[in-house]
Design an enzyme around this catalytic site. Structure first.
Site, PDB file in Angstrom:
ATOM      1  CG  ASN A  91      -0.953   8.194   3.214  1.00 58.43           C
ATOM      2  OD1 ASN A  91      -1.170   7.294   2.637  1.00 58.43           O
ATOM      3  ND2 ASN A  91      -0.617   9.507   2.756  1.00 58.43           N
ATOM      4  CG  HIS A  95      -1.466   5.080   0.083  1.00 57.36           C
ATOM      5  ND1 HIS A  95      -2.117   5.469   1.094  1.00 57.36           N
ATOM      6  CD2 HIS A  95      -2.322   4.064  -0.541  1.00 57.36           C
ATOM      7  CE1 HIS A  95      -3.323   4.877   1.289  1.00 57.36           C
ATOM      8  NE2 HIS A  95      -3.357   3.816   0.267  1.00 57.36           N
ATOM      9  NE  ARG A 131      -3.519   0.546   2.523  1.00 60.93           N
ATOM     10  CZ  ARG A 131      -3.375   1.261   3.651  1.00 60.93           C
ATOM     11  NH1 ARG A 131      -2.847   0.744   4.930  1.00 60.93           N
ATOM     12  NH2 ARG A 131      -4.097   2.507   3.813  1.00 60.93           N
TER      13      ARG A 131
END
Length: 357
Positions: A125, A98, A94
């Site tokens: 985040n 991101h 991830r």
């Protein structure tokens, strides 16, 4: 071409043009237009090479000569991490996603802010983990070849190697990225797709990054790894229509799955985590697609893949076919890894991934 040589060549060409201009008109004409054209083309070629927007781009084996052990070092760090903390697989995957969706794949997700205003401080985040793994890989690489390998390339390599370490596919990672020196908290909110996005919102957000509908269907399966906090999907369990009824669950979510999730996730729960791919959350496989077809995708952004003909067809096919999905995943990861990259003399090579030089 080293900068000093570029300037020397430019200076030499300048002197040629000055000499040419100082000749009498008839003599200058006698030298012919070919010399002038040759010199002019040389000048253009040098300026082209020196222009950062036309600099050497990404390629496989970018560090083959400058840091030949970089991929081995990252692979070993990834393997050691997965042997000790397999739950970090989803988080590290991830993290790359991101990073690329915000300002491009420039390592800006890794930067700290003394005022907590960098990308990593944005709400989407806050659940990211594993920054210390990137720092460890960077430290080991710096010992081998200081000032050569970017943090953004390390992040791309780590993403590939943790997937491979969890029984997933491997692929050739293009390298040559340089690190950005800007990280702004609001950029994360404006660029990251949310877990509550519908299919139209997802397609638009992916297309804005140069990714196709197929890439959306493929990369969504990254949810086969990792965990999520209850608050990321609790709106699907309680008061889904906003009428204040706690038994009001998302009708697109399997009722039996709703019941199981409610056992773990109480209303307003902000700490409990659940597996995104129950029973298989630390293994990269095609179980994600099986869950989505059974209406057990954890997020609305998972369930909505059934609301589009192309994504639905991909989900249903790869719920029973793993091999082509594995191949597609590598292809889509390479595409994502090209978003907004800095190359050539753009950006920098950070000495420490959490701060600019």
């Amino acid at each position: 071409m080293p900068t000093s040589r570029i300037y020397w060549r430019l200076h030499s060409l300048q002197q040629h043009f000055k000499s040419e201009a100082s000749l009498p008109l008839n003599l200058a004409m006698a030298t012919g237009s070919k010399l002038f054209l040759s010199l002019f083309l040389q000048l253009l070629s040098i300026l082209f090479l020196f222009n950062p927007t036309n600099a050497q781009g990404l390629k496989i084996g970018f560090y083959e000569k400058s840091c030949p052990k970089v991929e081995l070092i990252v692979k070993n760090v990834a393997a050691d991490t997965m042997s000790k903390a397999p739950s970090l697989a989803g988080a590290l995957l991830r993290m790359f996603f991101h990073d690329c969706f915000v300002r491009g794949c420039d390592g800006s997700i890794l930067l700290d802010s003394p005022t907590n205003q960098s990308e990593k401080d944005a709400f989407p985040n806050l659940s990211l983990r594993g920054y210390q793994i990137i720092d460890r890989a960077k430290a080991e690489i710096e010992k081998e070849c200081p000032g050569v390998v970017s943090c953004s390339d390390i992040l791309a390599l780590i993403a590939r190697d943790i997937v491979a370490a969890r029984n997933g596919p491997s692929w050739e990672v293009e390298t040559g990225r340089r690190d950005g020196n800007v990280s702004i908290i609001t950029d994360a909110f404006q660029n990251l797709p949310g877990p509550g996005f519908n299919i139209s919102q997802l397609i638009t957000r992916f297309q804005q990054k140069g990714l196709s509908v197929k890439d959306l269907a493929v990369l969504s399966a990254g949810h086969t790894l990792g965990v999520s906090h209850c608050f990321s999907f609790s709106n699907r369990l309680y008061n889904f229509t906003g009428k204040g009824i706690n038994n009001d669950a998302d009708p697109t979510l399997d009722p039996n799955y709703v019941a199981k999730l409610k056992v773990k996730c109480k209303p307003a729960d902000t700490t409990t985590i659940v597996e995104m791919d129950p029973g298989s959350f630390s293994t990269f496989d095609n179980d994600y697609y099986k869950l989505v077809t059974k209406r057990r995708g954890l997020f609305q952004s998972d369930a909505t893949l059934l609301d589009n003909a192309e994504t639905k067809a991909y989900v249903e096919l790869h719920a029973i076919q793993k091999e082509s999905f594995f191949q597609d995943f590598g292809v889509s990861m390479v595409k994502m890894g090209r978003i907004g990259v800095l190359t050539g003399i753009q950006g920098e090579i950070r000495k420490v991934c959490s701060k600019v030089n």
